[in-house]
Design a protein around this motif. Structure first.
Motif, PDB file in Angstrom:
ATOM      1  N   GLU A 193       0.786  -1.147  -0.008  1.00  0.00           N
ATOM      2  CA  GLU A 193       0.020  -0.086   0.120  1.00  0.00           C
ATOM      3  C   GLU A 193       0.780   1.151  -0.008  1.00  0.00           C
ATOM      4  O   GLU A 193       0.390   2.306   0.159  1.00  0.00           O
ATOM      5  CB  GLU A 193      -0.929   0.084   1.230  1.00  0.00           C
ATOM      6  CG  GLU A 193      -1.982  -1.018   1.230  1.00  0.00           C
ATOM      7  CD  GLU A 193      -2.871  -0.912   2.547  1.00  0.00           C
ATOM      8  OE1 GLU A 193      -2.835  -0.110   3.086  1.00  0.00           O
ATOM      9  OE2 GLU A 193      -3.740  -1.850   2.716  1.00  0.00           O
TER      10      GLU A 193
ATOM     11  N   THR B  20     -12.772  -2.517   3.707  1.00  0.00           N
ATOM     12  CA  THR B  20     -11.573  -3.062   2.735  1.00  0.00           C
ATOM     13  C   THR B  20     -10.516  -3.576   3.690  1.00  0.00           C
ATOM     14  O   THR B  20     -10.532  -3.733   4.878  1.00  0.00           O
ATOM     15  CB  THR B  20     -10.922  -1.552   2.391  1.00  0.00           C
ATOM     16  OG1 THR B  20     -10.332  -0.719   3.253  1.00  0.00           O
ATOM     17  CG2 THR B  20     -12.160  -0.737   1.676  1.00  0.00           C
TER      18      THR B  20
ATOM     19  N   GLY C  14      -3.733  -8.965  -5.362  1.00  0.00           N
ATOM     20  CA  GLY C  14      -4.546  -8.074  -6.265  1.00  0.00           C
ATOM     21  C   GLY C  14      -4.637  -6.444  -5.744  1.00  0.00           C
ATOM     22  O   GLY C  14      -4.050  -6.266  -4.661  1.00  0.00           O
ATOM     23  N   MET C  15      -5.701  -5.860  -6.144  1.00  0.00           N
ATOM     24  CA  MET C  15      -5.945  -4.568  -5.844  1.00  0.00           C
ATOM     25  C   MET C  15      -7.459  -4.202  -5.802  1.00  0.00           C
ATOM     26  O   MET C  15      -8.185  -4.486  -6.725  1.00  0.00           O
ATOM     27  CB  MET C  15      -5.174  -3.665  -6.573  1.00  0.00           C
ATOM     28  CG  MET C  15      -5.077  -2.173  -6.323  1.00  0.00           C
ATOM     29  SD  MET C  15      -4.004  -1.051  -7.407  1.00  0.00           S
ATOM     30  CE  MET C  15      -4.974  -1.377  -9.136  1.00  0.00           C
ATOM     31  N   GLU C  16      -7.658  -3.546  -4.641  1.00  0.00           N
ATOM     32  CA  GLU C  16      -8.829  -2.612  -4.570  1.00  0.00           C
ATOM     33  C   GLU C  16      -8.889  -1.702  -5.020  1.00  0.00           C
ATOM     34  O   GLU C  16      -7.756  -0.518  -4.614  1.00  0.00           O
ATOM     35  CB  GLU C  16      -9.391  -2.817  -3.038  1.00  0.00           C
ATOM     36  CG  GLU C  16      -9.568  -4.200  -2.289  1.00  0.00           C
ATOM     37  CD  GLU C  16      -9.818  -4.075  -0.986  1.00  0.00           C
ATOM     38  OE1 GLU C  16     -11.107  -3.947  -0.488  1.00  0.00           O
ATOM     39  OE2 GLU C  16      -9.060  -4.064   0.009  1.00  0.00           O
TER      40      GLU C  16
ATOM     41  N   ARG D 274     -16.380   0.231  -4.717  1.00  0.00           N
ATOM     42  CA  ARG D 274     -15.061  -0.423  -4.532  1.00  0.00           C
ATOM     43  C   ARG D 274     -15.301  -1.587  -5.671  1.00  0.00           C
ATOM     44  O   ARG D 274     -16.085  -2.368  -5.703  1.00  0.00           O
ATOM     45  CB  ARG D 274     -14.800  -1.003  -3.337  1.00  0.00           C
ATOM     46  CG  ARG D 274     -13.409  -1.639  -3.098  1.00  0.00           C
ATOM     47  CD  ARG D 274     -13.360  -2.364  -1.822  1.00  0.00           C
ATOM     48  NE  ARG D 274     -14.117  -3.744  -1.784  1.00  0.00           N
ATOM     49  CZ  ARG D 274     -14.064  -4.478  -0.833  1.00  0.00           C
ATOM     50  NH1 ARG D 274     -13.360  -4.304   0.295  1.00  0.00           N
ATOM     51  NH2 ARG D 274     -14.740  -5.635  -0.879  1.00  0.00           N
TER      52      ARG D 274
ATOM     53  N   THR E 228     -12.533  -4.528  -7.238  1.00  0.00           N
ATOM     54  CA  THR E 228     -11.329  -5.542  -7.403  1.00  0.00           C
ATOM     55  C   THR E 228     -10.864  -6.121  -8.482  1.00  0.00           C
ATOM     56  O   THR E 228     -11.492  -6.517  -9.478  1.00  0.00           O
ATOM     57  CB  THR E 228     -11.484  -6.912  -6.375  1.00  0.00           C
ATOM     58  OG1 THR E 228     -12.107  -6.376  -5.223  1.00  0.00           O
ATOM     59  CG2 THR E 228     -10.180  -7.697  -6.197  1.00  0.00           C
TER      60      THR E 228
ATOM     61  N   HIS F 199      -3.370  -7.921 -10.579  1.00  0.00           N
ATOM     62  CA  HIS F 199      -2.155  -7.137 -10.878  1.00  0.00           C
ATOM     63  C   HIS F 199      -1.757  -7.234 -12.335  1.00  0.00           C
ATOM     64  O   HIS F 199      -1.074  -6.362 -12.897  1.00  0.00           O
ATOM     65  CB  HIS F 199      -0.912  -7.740 -10.137  1.00  0.00           C
ATOM     66  CG  HIS F 199      -0.799  -7.239  -8.644  1.00  0.00           C
ATOM     67  ND1 HIS F 199      -1.129  -5.752  -8.157  1.00  0.00           N
ATOM     68  CD2 HIS F 199      -1.032  -7.932  -7.392  1.00  0.00           C
ATOM     69  CE1 HIS F 199      -1.134  -5.726  -6.972  1.00  0.00           C
ATOM     70  NE2 HIS F 199      -0.957  -7.132  -6.388  1.00  0.00           N
TER      71      HIS F 199
ATOM     72  N   HIS G 148     -13.739 -11.276 -11.167  1.00  0.00           N
ATOM     73  CA  HIS G 148     -13.178 -10.044 -10.862  1.00  0.00           C
ATOM     74  C   HIS G 148     -13.739  -8.959 -10.816  1.00  0.00           C
ATOM     75  O   HIS G 148     -15.087  -8.959 -11.257  1.00  0.00           O
ATOM     76  CB  HIS G 148     -11.943  -9.951 -11.734  1.00  0.00           C
ATOM     77  CG  HIS G 148     -10.662 -11.097 -11.586  1.00  0.00           C
ATOM     78  ND1 HIS G 148      -9.718 -11.155 -10.492  1.00  0.00           N
ATOM     79  CD2 HIS G 148     -10.296 -11.799 -12.422  1.00  0.00           C
ATOM     80  CE1 HIS G 148      -9.017 -12.430 -10.637  1.00  0.00           C
ATOM     81  NE2 HIS G 148      -9.180 -12.892 -11.785  1.00  0.00           N
ATOM     82  N   GLY G 149     -13.208  -8.082  -9.976  1.00  0.00           N
ATOM     83  CA  GLY G 149     -14.011  -6.557 -10.048  1.00  0.00           C
ATOM     84  C   GLY G 149     -15.280  -6.698  -9.246  1.00  0.00           C
ATOM     85  O   GLY G 149     -16.123  -5.946  -9.949  1.00  0.00           O
TER      86      GLY G 149
ATOM     87  N   TYR H  15     -18.223  -3.167  -4.728  1.00  0.00           N
ATOM     88  CA  TYR H  15     -18.498  -3.334  -3.170  1.00  0.00           C
ATOM     89  C   TYR H  15     -19.765  -2.536  -3.014  1.00  0.00           C
ATOM     90  O   TYR H  15     -20.307  -2.593  -1.797  1.00  0.00           O
ATOM     91  CB  TYR H  15     -17.442  -2.315  -2.711  1.00  0.00           C
ATOM     92  CG  TYR H  15     -17.443  -2.207  -1.090  1.00  0.00           C
ATOM     93  CD1 TYR H  15     -17.361  -3.154  -0.227  1.00  0.00           C
ATOM     94  CD2 TYR H  15     -17.459  -0.840  -0.674  1.00  0.00           C
ATOM     95  CE1 TYR H  15     -17.475  -3.081   1.043  1.00  0.00           C
ATOM     96  CE2 TYR H  15     -17.626  -0.786   0.821  1.00  0.00           C
ATOM     97  CZ  TYR H  15     -17.413  -1.767   1.774  1.00  0.00           C
ATOM     98  OH  TYR H  15     -17.526  -1.698   2.914  1.00  0.00           O
TER      99      TYR H  15
END
Length: 327
Positions: free
Chosen positions: A101, A171, A206-208, A229, A231, A234, A264-265, A268
């Motif tokens: 982060e 999160t 991965g990444m939020e 949100r 997700t 990478h 994915h994705g 939120y």
């Protein structure tokens, strides 16, 4: 080699220390490498520990208003357990892994106004002394760059970036602060949105991507914020422009839609502003004063005006000088 800092706790004649980071930006979750150079003083000393501390300048909300302060968010012991003889020179190479982060400080070589530093601490003869503070440059991960590129391609523009002390509820945030990249809306959304704030919360898997919109109020309703949100992986291969456009539609329509592909994705959902921040939120507008023009190549095409860039450099310089004066 210039040894910048005298070990104050040991007085005149103590060893000096200088940390030199390898050139080039580092990526979140990547290796930060360099060397710590020591030079012995007027006597021999036992170097117990050499510690690197990552620090950031963050903004925090208080009852009396917004304040800035320094937060140390990671520490690494990179050496120690040896004798440094009188006048001797010693180099300690290091390679440490940045937290996932860790905020991004530049995009396409343009500074975003985020201030990070690496501070060196020596532990000698039971005394600890914090040495030099070196600027840390962090570039974006591929997925972060792809998302920002997509915003630029859609006509959004960069406004500013800052670090906010606090946590985003719901999160997987790990650090005690988070980065907000504030962007201006594209013409398509300008009548519904004042500003969009983008936060990346990366991790090993991965990444939020947290999006918050300061929405314009209608004739019968006041403006309010919406939060959603998504997700991503990478190394996802997506039509990022279409993806981000879908995210924006979900955000402004305040409904959980337009997630990702292939599992994915997952969205939120949109939430009230209070779920997002602790202690409220600062007003819109430039944080540290950086302004980067949006263009076809992405958000960061060029710094707008030399004076803006100079102000950023001055503030960063003041930060590091101020840190040394405090010590």
């Amino acid at each position: 080699m210039v040894f910048k800092r005298l070990l104050g706790s040991l007085g005149v004649g103590g060893p000096t220390v200088d940390t030199v980071l390898d050139p080039g930006p580092v990526l979140p979750g990547g290796a930060l490498t360099g060397r710590v150079f020591l030079k012995g003083g007027q006597a021999g000393f036992d170097i117990e520990h050499i510690t690197l501390e990552l620090v950031a300048r963050v903004e925090a909300e208080h009852e009396e208003g917004e304040q800035e302060g320094t937060v140390a968010f990671e520490r690494f012991t990179v050496g120690g357990g040896f004798r440094l003889d009188e006048g001797a020179e010693h180099a300690v190479p290091f390679s440490v892994t940045l937290p996932w982060e860790t905020p991004v400080t530049e995009l396409y070589g343009q500074p975003l106004g985020i201030v990070l530093g690496v501070r060196t601490e020596l532990s000698v003869a039971g005394a600890k002394d914090k040495g030099d503070l070196d600027p840390l440059t962090v570039g974006p991960l591929p997925a972060q760059e792809a998302v920002l590129e997509a915003f630029g391609a859609l006509g959004f523009g960069f406004r500013s970036a800052d670090l906010e002390y606090g946590r985003i509820g719901g999160t997987g945030q790990q650090l005690p602060f988070y980065q907000e990249i504030e962007i201006t809306p594209s013409p398509q959304y300008a009548d519904r949105v004042n500003e969009v704030e983008v936060t990346f919360l990366a991790g090993p898997g991965g990444m939020e991507v947290v999006l918050e919109a300061d929405r314009r109020g209608g004739f019968f309703s006041g403006g309010h914020d919406a939060l959603t949100r998504f997700t991503v992986g990478h190394h996802d291969s997506r039509d990022w422009t279409a993806e981000v456009d879908g995210w924006m539609r979900a955000l402004v329509e305040h409904r959980a839609a337009h997630g990702g592909h292939g599992g994915h994705g997952a969205p939120y959902g949109a939430h009230d502003h209070a779920d997002h921040h602790h202690g409220g939120h600062h007003g819109s507008g430039p944080g540290i004063g950086t302004a980067v023009a949006a263009g076809a190549a992405g958000l960061a095409v060029g710094v707008v005006g030399g004076m803006v860039a100079a102000e950023v450099v001055d503030e960063i310089g003041d930060f590091f000088e101020g840190e040394e004066e405090e010590e």
